[in-house]
Design a protein around this motif. Structure first.
Motif, mmCIF file in Angstrom:
data_model
loop_
_atom_site.group_PDB
_atom_site.id
_atom_site.type_symbol
_atom_site.label_atom_id
_atom_site.label_comp_id
_atom_site.label_asym_id
_atom_site.label_seq_id
_atom_site.Cartn_x
_atom_site.Cartn_y
_atom_site.Cartn_z
ATOM 1 N N LEU A 34 0.830 -1.205 0.000
ATOM 2 C CA LEU A 34 0.000 0.000 0.000
ATOM 3 C C LEU A 34 0.863 1.253 0.000
ATOM 4 O O LEU A 34 0.609 2.197 -0.754
ATOM 5 N N PHE A 35 1.896 1.271 0.844
ATOM 6 C CA PHE A 35 2.799 2.418 0.870
ATOM 7 C C PHE A 35 3.519 2.573 -0.472
ATOM 8 O O PHE A 35 3.741 3.690 -0.943
ATOM 9 N N ASN A 36 3.886 1.458 -1.097
ATOM 10 C CA ASN A 36 4.611 1.529 -2.365
ATOM 11 C C ASN A 36 3.749 2.099 -3.483
ATOM 12 O O ASN A 36 4.187 2.976 -4.238
ATOM 13 N N VAL A 37 2.517 1.588 -3.623
ATOM 14 C CA VAL A 37 1.697 1.994 -4.760
ATOM 15 C C VAL A 37 1.207 3.437 -4.601
ATOM 16 O O VAL A 37 0.968 4.127 -5.599
ATOM 17 N N LEU A 38 1.090 3.912 -3.361
ATOM 18 C CA LEU A 38 0.625 5.280 -3.146
ATOM 19 C C LEU A 38 1.780 6.261 -2.938
ATOM 20 O O LEU A 38 1.806 7.330 -3.547
ATOM 21 N N GLY A 39 2.733 5.885 -2.096
ATOM 22 C CA GLY A 39 3.825 6.803 -1.780
ATOM 23 C C GLY A 39 4.996 6.705 -2.730
ATOM 24 O O GLY A 39 5.428 7.705 -3.317
ATOM 25 N N VAL A 40 5.546 5.497 -2.901
ATOM 26 C CA VAL A 40 6.744 5.329 -3.726
ATOM 27 C C VAL A 40 6.443 5.617 -5.196
ATOM 28 O O VAL A 40 7.273 6.186 -5.905
ATOM 29 N N LEU A 41 5.264 5.239 -5.661
ATOM 30 C CA LEU A 41 4.874 5.536 -7.040
ATOM 31 C C LEU A 41 4.495 6.998 -7.212
ATOM 32 O O LEU A 41 4.657 7.571 -8.289
ATOM 33 N N GLY A 42 3.991 7.614 -6.152
ATOM 34 C CA GLY A 42 3.581 9.010 -6.248
ATOM 35 C C GLY A 42 4.743 9.985 -6.293
ATOM 36 O O GLY A 42 4.654 11.051 -6.924
ATOM 37 N N LEU A 43 5.860 9.643 -5.633
ATOM 38 C CA LEU A 43 6.987 10.574 -5.558
ATOM 39 C C LEU A 43 7.582 10.935 -6.920
ATOM 40 O O LEU A 43 7.853 12.115 -7.170
ATOM 41 N N PRO A 44 7.813 9.962 -7.819
ATOM 42 C CA PRO A 44 8.345 10.360 -9.129
ATOM 43 C C PRO A 44 7.435 11.342 -9.875
ATOM 44 O O PRO A 44 7.916 12.238 -10.566
ATOM 45 N N GLY A 45 6.127 11.163 -9.749
ATOM 46 C CA GLY A 45 5.210 12.082 -10.402
ATOM 47 C C GLY A 45 5.274 13.473 -9.816
ATOM 48 O O GLY A 45 5.190 14.477 -10.536
ATOM 49 N N LEU A 46 5.445 13.555 -8.508
ATOM 50 C CA LEU A 46 5.502 14.856 -7.852
ATOM 51 C C LEU A 46 6.829 15.558 -8.133
ATOM 52 O O LEU A 46 6.866 16.773 -8.331
ATOM 53 N N ILE A 47 7.932 14.803 -8.167
ATOM 54 C CA ILE A 47 9.257 15.401 -8.315
ATOM 55 C C ILE A 47 9.645 15.577 -9.772
ATOM 56 O O ILE A 47 10.181 16.619 -10.159
ATOM 57 N N ALA A 48 9.404 14.550 -10.597
ATOM 58 C CA ALA A 48 9.803 14.601 -12.014
ATOM 59 C C ALA A 48 8.704 14.041 -12.893
ATOM 60 O O ALA A 48 8.801 12.915 -13.397
ATOM 61 N N PRO A 49 7.612 14.783 -13.076
ATOM 62 C CA PRO A 49 6.503 14.280 -13.908
ATOM 63 C C PRO A 49 6.953 14.049 -15.342
ATOM 64 O O PRO A 49 7.822 14.748 -15.858
ATOM 65 N N GLY A 50 6.347 13.043 -15.974
ATOM 66 C CA GLY A 50 6.728 12.737 -17.343
ATOM 67 C C GLY A 50 6.034 11.491 -17.836
ATOM 68 O O GLY A 50 5.133 10.947 -17.176
ATOM 69 N N PRO A 51 6.442 10.994 -19.014
ATOM 70 C CA PRO A 51 5.794 9.808 -19.589
ATOM 71 C C PRO A 51 6.089 8.554 -18.787
ATOM 72 O O PRO A 51 7.148 8.425 -18.165
ATOM 73 N N VAL A 52 5.149 7.620 -18.810
ATOM 74 C CA VAL A 52 5.307 6.317 -18.171
ATOM 75 C C VAL A 52 5.728 5.321 -19.247
ATOM 76 O O VAL A 52 5.088 5.257 -20.303
ATOM 77 N N PRO A 53 6.806 4.555 -19.027
ATOM 78 C CA PRO A 53 7.208 3.566 -20.037
ATOM 79 C C PRO A 53 6.055 2.646 -20.420
ATOM 80 O O PRO A 53 5.291 2.198 -19.557
ATOM 81 N N HIS A 54 5.947 2.375 -21.720
ATOM 82 C CA HIS A 54 4.827 1.564 -22.214
ATOM 83 C C HIS A 54 4.797 0.185 -21.569
ATOM 84 O O HIS A 54 3.717 -0.364 -21.299
ATOM 85 N N ALA A 55 5.973 -0.379 -21.280
ATOM 86 C CA ALA A 55 6.030 -1.717 -20.688
ATOM 87 C C ALA A 55 5.385 -1.758 -19.313
ATOM 88 O O ALA A 55 4.885 -2.804 -18.881
ATOM 89 N N VAL A 56 5.387 -0.628 -18.615
ATOM 90 C CA VAL A 56 4.759 -0.592 -17.287
ATOM 91 C C VAL A 56 3.273 -0.903 -17.398
ATOM 92 O O VAL A 56 2.714 -1.658 -16.594
ATOM 93 N N LEU A 57 2.613 -0.327 -18.406
ATOM 94 C CA LEU A 57 1.168 -0.478 -18.551
ATOM 95 C C LEU A 57 0.774 -1.816 -19.172
ATOM 96 O O LEU A 57 -0.334 -2.298 -18.948
ATOM 97 N N THR A 58 1.658 -2.408 -19.966
ATOM 98 C CA THR A 58 1.305 -3.644 -20.664
ATOM 99 C C THR A 58 1.902 -4.898 -20.042
ATOM 100 O O THR A 58 1.431 -6.004 -20.330
ATOM 101 N N ARG A 59 2.943 -4.755 -19.203
ATOM 102 C CA ARG A 59 3.620 -5.922 -18.649
ATOM 103 C C ARG A 59 3.676 -5.897 -17.122
ATOM 104 O O ARG A 59 3.179 -6.818 -16.461
#
Length: 319
Positions: free
Chosen positions: A247-272
């Motif tokens: 829970l901490f990872n999907v909300l906190g650890v995943l949220g930090l990159p978006g807050l600090i360095a927003p940008g595109p998500v690698p396509h493999a993340v969404l498909t694999r």
């Protein structure tokens, strides 16, 4: 390459040691300031095993490598379910009976679906990172409120109360807190530098390094804690550590990159990677609630571990 590999190993060792000292100092300081023990257990102690992932993700994003942070968040969740719970169930089958865990597992599925919905447009914007971190804050508030209402019934809350630090002075608590934080930062910096250097040298993406080397290394505290808890006959704690960490990872650890360095998500993340994380979580849900008494037996632990090994082999060959 040799220096980068040594930096990764040293970074892992420093992260594991400093996370323990950081949590000890923070919990002792909070107790000296009059914070209720249950709140300390469900927040500071509960976040302790996710501290390495949080620092690594934040520093990776700050250094311009958000893929490493995203891979760390998703890879850690895959590792926690596949490797940590799979190996733990092989050591000692996990019986599920805590009411708190029965609430947290569906909540984990909801949080993961929410995260996937935010990423589905192929970008992790600053507003989406902030939304994930807000979800983390709401989660912590809900956990404290829920545990206060049913503290006598929840094995996880009772165990967290037992994890309070030994009495120590405020000065000593501040010292451990500061030392733990400094070493955490240093260990995370070494790990990120070594991981990025190896990725660039081998010509593979930061995402793959985050999904494999970094994710497995930062999940070592969960692996050690879960196996020890299972051997002591405390399966609720083994499961609770993994579910809480995810829970901490999907909300906190995943949220930090978006807050600090927003940008595109690698396509493999969404498909694999993200679909596999969801599939493993659903599989855990089926195993945990599929029979009476609810348990994850050795055969099911072997399935989880087998999926994890297959995924790592898949990453190896495709990278």
């Amino acid at each position: 390459m040799l220096l980068a590999a040594l930096a990764i190993l040293a970074g892992f060792a420093l992260l594991i040691w400093s996370a323990d000292r950081f949590v000890y100092g923070a919990a002792a300081l909070a107790r000296n300031l009059g914070v209720p023990p249950l709140v300390i257990g469900l927040t500071i102690v509960g976040m302790g095993t996710s501290a390495p992932e949080l620092l690594v993700s934040a520093l990776a994003a700050w250094d311009g490598n958000p893929g490493l942070g995203i891979g760390n968040a998703i890879g850690s969740n895959i590792t926690n379910i596949g490797l940590v719970l799979g190996a733990t169930a092989l050591v000692a089958p996990l019986t599920v009976h805590s009411k708190l865990l029965k609430r947290e597992l569906p909540l984990l599925l909801v949080a993961m679906l929410f995260g996937y919905w935010l990423l589905s447009d192929g970008r992790l914007a600053r507003a989406e990172g902030a939304a994930l971190l807000l979800g983390l804050a709401l989660l912590v508030a809900w956990m404290v409120w829920s545990a206060r209402r049913a503290r006598t019934d929840d094995a996880l809350a009772e165990e967290l109360l037992d994890e309070q630090p030994t009495p120590t002075s405020t000065a000593a608590a501040l010292g451990w807190f500061a030392l733990g934080l400094l070493v955490l930062l240093g260990g995370a910096r070494m790990l990120v530098w070594g991981a990025v250097h190896i990725a660039h040298t081998l010509g593979i993406s930061d995402l793959v390094i985050g999904l494999t080397v970094v994710a497995i290394g930062t999940s070592l505290p969960e692996l050690a804690t879960s196996i020890v808890s299972a051997r002591r006959g405390e399966p609720d704690i083994a499961l609770g550590n993994v579910i809480g960490s995810n829970l901490f990872n999907v909300l906190g650890v995943l949220g930090l990159p978006g807050l600090i360095a927003p940008g595109p998500v690698p396509h493999a993340v969404l498909t694999r990677d993200y679909p596999l994380m969801l599939a493993l979580t659903l599989l855990l849900f089926v195993f945990a609630y599929g029979r009476q008494p609810r348990r994850i037996n050795r055969a099911e632990g072997g399935v989880l571990l087998g999926v994890f090994i297959g995924y790592e082999c898949w990453l190896y060959w495709t990278a």
